[in-house]
Design an enzyme around this catalytic site. Structure first.
Site, PDB file in Angstrom:
ATOM      1  N   HIS A  86     -11.171  -5.377 -37.945  1.00  0.00           N
ATOM      2  CA  HIS A  86     -10.646  -7.037 -37.567  1.00  0.00           C
ATOM      3  C   HIS A  86      -9.588  -7.515 -38.974  1.00  0.00           C
ATOM      4  CE1 HIS A  86     -10.878 -11.448 -37.658  1.00  0.00           C
ATOM      5  NE2 HIS A  86     -10.338 -11.536 -38.565  1.00  0.00           N
TER       6      HIS A  86
ATOM      7  N   GLY B 276       0.764  -0.911   0.059  1.00  0.00           N
ATOM      8  CA  GLY B 276      -0.037   0.511  -0.027  1.00  0.00           C
ATOM      9  C   GLY B 276       0.710   1.373   0.188  1.00  0.00           C
TER      10      GLY B 276
END
Length: 454
Positions: free
Chosen positions: A439, A265
């Site tokens: 694509h 943290g």
């Protein structure tokens, strides 16, 4: 010395705000006590993603034969060169920020430690600086937890580990979230044995268990050891480095590591600013309390970036600057609560996340539509030979608004922005459902994902 504005800290938000304020004709003093550019430039995004790129190159080189690319000699890591590459990225970025500020008209750059004398005055050494508006952009640092034995051993944080010019024999990472997992995978790819120790029941605790388990599988497949449910973690010196004691439901009770990384943290750099002299309120963890417009309880004092507890990312810090600039200079009324929570975990493949998790969405009690697709069904992933992970989207069935999405897979950190953008626009999911994407890409599966929701 009197200025129109004082900015304390030259991280992500401070320099940009200085640019806007000086362009508006204001005199600005920006104070930096250490390194220009803040966490992102010096010990965060810039160096770590540079190291991730080097680790990916090593990983791909080892997989060369899968693509028909034959590498005769074993892959060798020159950690000194890896570090030098990251150092150059740091120095170039840091020098760029400092040069920009020093060349900025009406901006005075001051090196030193700023402390409040009153609500409109700060001291830097023997100098007193006064301004009607003061902006705090002081960032944060790694938490060093009060675990048994921690003061008796040598340990690394996200700052210290960047100074390594060697590959640890066995790196033990304490903490199974973003920072810890990114370093765990990169050092495994550099050749270290790696063990991740997490107190919680699963990795990246803010994620759904399904996503967390998929992340775990990715790391396990690379030979990273993972110990969860480590309720009690202890440290003591060992001839080979550090002995880490873990009270886990399974596995050996002790791990011998050559090096230990603490990644449990962050805490804000607010404890030595003299905030009490200005009357600025902080919460129990030291974060500066701000309202929806980033103002503190003291008129004229604002807080941006990691120190305000309203975001822990470079992009949220920069958005804090945008909110303040828009509200103070453009007559806008932008709010922190209006921004969508989006973030990424930069392991390989990366996780891109926006909005609610599935668990959070279910807690609302709303009727949901949920779409899931494994990356094994994504052509681009198959073509690249990188099929680990999954895609998920959650929609409010009544309003047709997307509540959240996650893409854990190749290109997930980029593809998630298609969903993030449609959510920011406030559009229904149907506006994206019938898009005709290019694509072959990962993004082309987003309309398919939406069409397959149940």
């Amino acid at each position: 010395m009197r200025f129109d504005a004082i900015i304390v800290g030259a991280g992500q938000a401070g320099p940009s705000l200085a640019g806007r304020l000086t362009s508006a004709g204001m005199s600005v003093a920006i104070i930096e006590r250490h390194l220009f550019g803040g966490t992102c430039v010096n010990t965060g995004c810039k160096p770590t993603k540079t190291l991730v790129a080097s680790a990916y190159a090593a990983h791909l080189a080892r997989r060369g034969s899968e693509y028909g690319v034959m590498i005769d000699a074993p892959v060798r890591i020159d950690m000194a060169r890896v570090k030098a590459r990251a150092d150059k990225v740091i120095h170039d970025s840091r020098n760029g920020v400092e040069s920009w500020l020093r060349g900025m008209d009406k901006c005075t750059v001051i090196n030193g430690h700023a402390r409040f004398e009153s609500a409109d005055t700060v001291r830097v050494g023997d100098e007193l600086l006064t301004a009607r508006r003061i902006f705090l952009n002081v960032g944060g640092r790694a938490v060093v937890p009060d675990m048994p034995g921690i003061n008796d051993v040598t340990y690394l944080t996200n700052t210290g580990i960047l100074q390594l010019d060697r590959v640890p024999k066995h790196l033990v990472v304490i903490g199974g979230s973003y920072i810890g997992l990114e370093f765990a995978q990169m050092y495994r790819r550099f050749g270290a044995e790696v063990t991740v120790v997490e107190k919680g029941s699963h990795l990246v605790s803010r994620e759904d268990v399904e996503i967390s388990e998929a992340i775990r599988d990715i790391l396990l497949a690379e030979g990273i050891h993972i110990r969860t449910n480590a309720e009690c973690i202890t440290f003591k010196s060992h001839p080979d480095g550090v002995a880490v004691g873990v009270d886990c439901s399974e596995g050996a009770p002790e791990i011998i590591g050559s090096d230990v990384l603490l990644a449990v943290g962050r805490r804000p750099n607010t404890d030595d600013l003299g905030l009490d002299k200005a009357g600025v309120a902080v919460d129990a963890r030291g974060y500066i309390k701000v309202d929806d417009g980033l103002a503190t309880n003291v008129p004229g004092i604002f807080a941006m970036g990691d120190c305000n507890g309203r975001g822990a990312f470079t992009h949220t810090a920069y958005n804090d600057f945008e909110i303040l600039a828009a509200n103070l200079l453009d007559g806008a009324s932008r709010r922190v609560s209006d921004r969508l929570p989006g973030y990424a975990l930069f392991i390989d493949p990366p996780l891109g996340r926006v909005g609610m998790t599935l668990t959070q969405a279910k807690a609302t009690g709303k009727k949901l539509l949920i779409g899931n697709r494994p990356m094994t069904h994504v052509g681009r992933a198959v073509e690249k030979g990188e099929t680990a992970g999954m895609m998920q989207v959650v929609v409010d069935a009544e309003t047709k608004k997307i509540l959240g999405a996650a893409i854990l897979g190749t290109g997930g950190d980029e593809a998630i922005h298609g969903i993030l953008d449609i959510m920011n626009a406030g559009a229904d999911y149907t506006q994206l459902q019938w898009a005709v994407p290019i694509h072959p890409t990962v993004s082309e599966l987003i309309p398919t994902l939406l069409n397959e929701m149940k």
